[in-house]
Design an enzyme around this catalytic site. Structure first.
Site, PDB file in Angstrom:
ATOM      1  N   ASP A  90     -73.215  -2.455 -16.908  1.00  0.00           N
ATOM      2  CA  ASP A  90     -73.940  -3.090 -15.801  1.00  0.00           C
ATOM      3  C   ASP A  90     -73.203  -2.767 -14.504  1.00  0.00           C
ATOM      4  OD1 ASP A  90     -75.422  -4.155 -17.878  1.00  0.00           O
ATOM      5  OD2 ASP A  90     -75.375  -6.220 -17.112  1.00  0.00           O
ATOM      6  N   LYS A 152     -81.248  -4.625 -12.801  1.00  0.00           N
ATOM      7  CA  LYS A 152     -80.777  -6.000 -13.016  1.00  0.00           C
ATOM      8  C   LYS A 152     -80.811  -6.725 -11.680  1.00  0.00           C
ATOM      9  CE  LYS A 152     -76.675  -8.576 -14.587  1.00  0.00           C
ATOM     10  NZ  LYS A 152     -75.328  -8.453 -15.191  1.00  0.00           N
ATOM     11  N   LYS A 181     -83.777  -6.569 -16.089  1.00  0.00           N
ATOM     12  CA  LYS A 181     -82.905  -7.640 -16.572  1.00  0.00           C
ATOM     13  C   LYS A 181     -82.841  -8.732 -15.518  1.00  0.00           C
ATOM     14  CE  LYS A 181     -78.153  -8.741 -18.003  1.00  0.00           C
ATOM     15  NZ  LYS A 181     -76.832  -8.192 -18.405  1.00  0.00           N
TER      16      LYS A 181
END
Length: 213
Positions: A90, A152, A181
């Protein structure tokens, strides 16, 4: 429960998290069959030692939480994490570059982290609470173009977390080729299900057990 659990990145990125906290996180991920545990880089090897023969993956963070590291540092950090057992990365996008419309710089850093991940999943954090609508659209478009796997929404360490509106907007931009996400402030099952309904493919939360229990 199992279908929802399989969409959750069970997360502990607290600066004061100790090994026992990470052990508990991993054991909960095994028990509930979460998608992954998301841990700080220092705990990747330890988490992998617990999860190496289990379903949950090991996720860790690059350029966290500000995104202001250099491209070279992000590449090196991603390579280090993959080498030590991370299955997913991430990465925080350089938010200042996005605001200055330094498109080529952003594309280069995403592509380099995707390269460093060597085929493993890369999620790019855009810190949506700091962006206007046009910036969110641009961010999603660049992430889609550069071969990352997910957009994300948030680190959970900035001024705001995921919103339903952001998830819907990002999903509209990236379509089915890139996942979304939702992360930051998701604490209850009802919230998690609402984000999934809005288009999220993954939920990042430190409240995974509470959500699925």
């Amino acid at each position: 429960m199992s279908s929802l659990a399989s969409l959750i990145d069970h997360t502990n990125l607290s600066p004061d998290a100790v090994r026992d906290d990470i052990k508990l996180l991993c054991n909960e991920a095994i028990q509930y069959d979460f998608a992954s545990v998301c841990v700080n880089p220092v705990y990747v090897s330890y988490a992998k030692s617990i999860l190496k023969d289990k379903n949950p993956k090991v996720c860790s963070v690059v350029g966290f939480p500000l995104g202001a590291d250099t491209q070279e540092m992000k590449y090196a950090e991603a390579r280090f994490l993959i080498f030590h057992g991370a299955d997913e990365i991430d990465m925080v996008m350089n938010i200042a570059f996005l605001k200055e419309r330094k498109v080529e710089n952003i594309k280069h850093e995403i592509k380099k982290v995707v390269e460093a991940a060597d085929g493993n999943c890369v999620k790019v954090i855009i810190e949506a609470s700091l962006l206007g609508k046009d910036e969110k659209i641009l961010a999603g478009s660049l992430i889609k173009e550069c071969g990352a796997n997910f957009v994300k929404t948030s680190t959970g360490f900035s001024s705001g977390g995921a919103t339903i509106e952001d998830v819907r907007l990002i999903k509209k931009v990236v379509g089915d080729r890139v996942g979304v996400k939702a992360s930051g402030g998701i604490k209850a099952k009802k919230e998690a299900l609402a984000f999934i309904e809005a288009g999220a493919n993954r939920i990042g939360t430190s409240r995974g057990v509470e959500i699925v229990s």
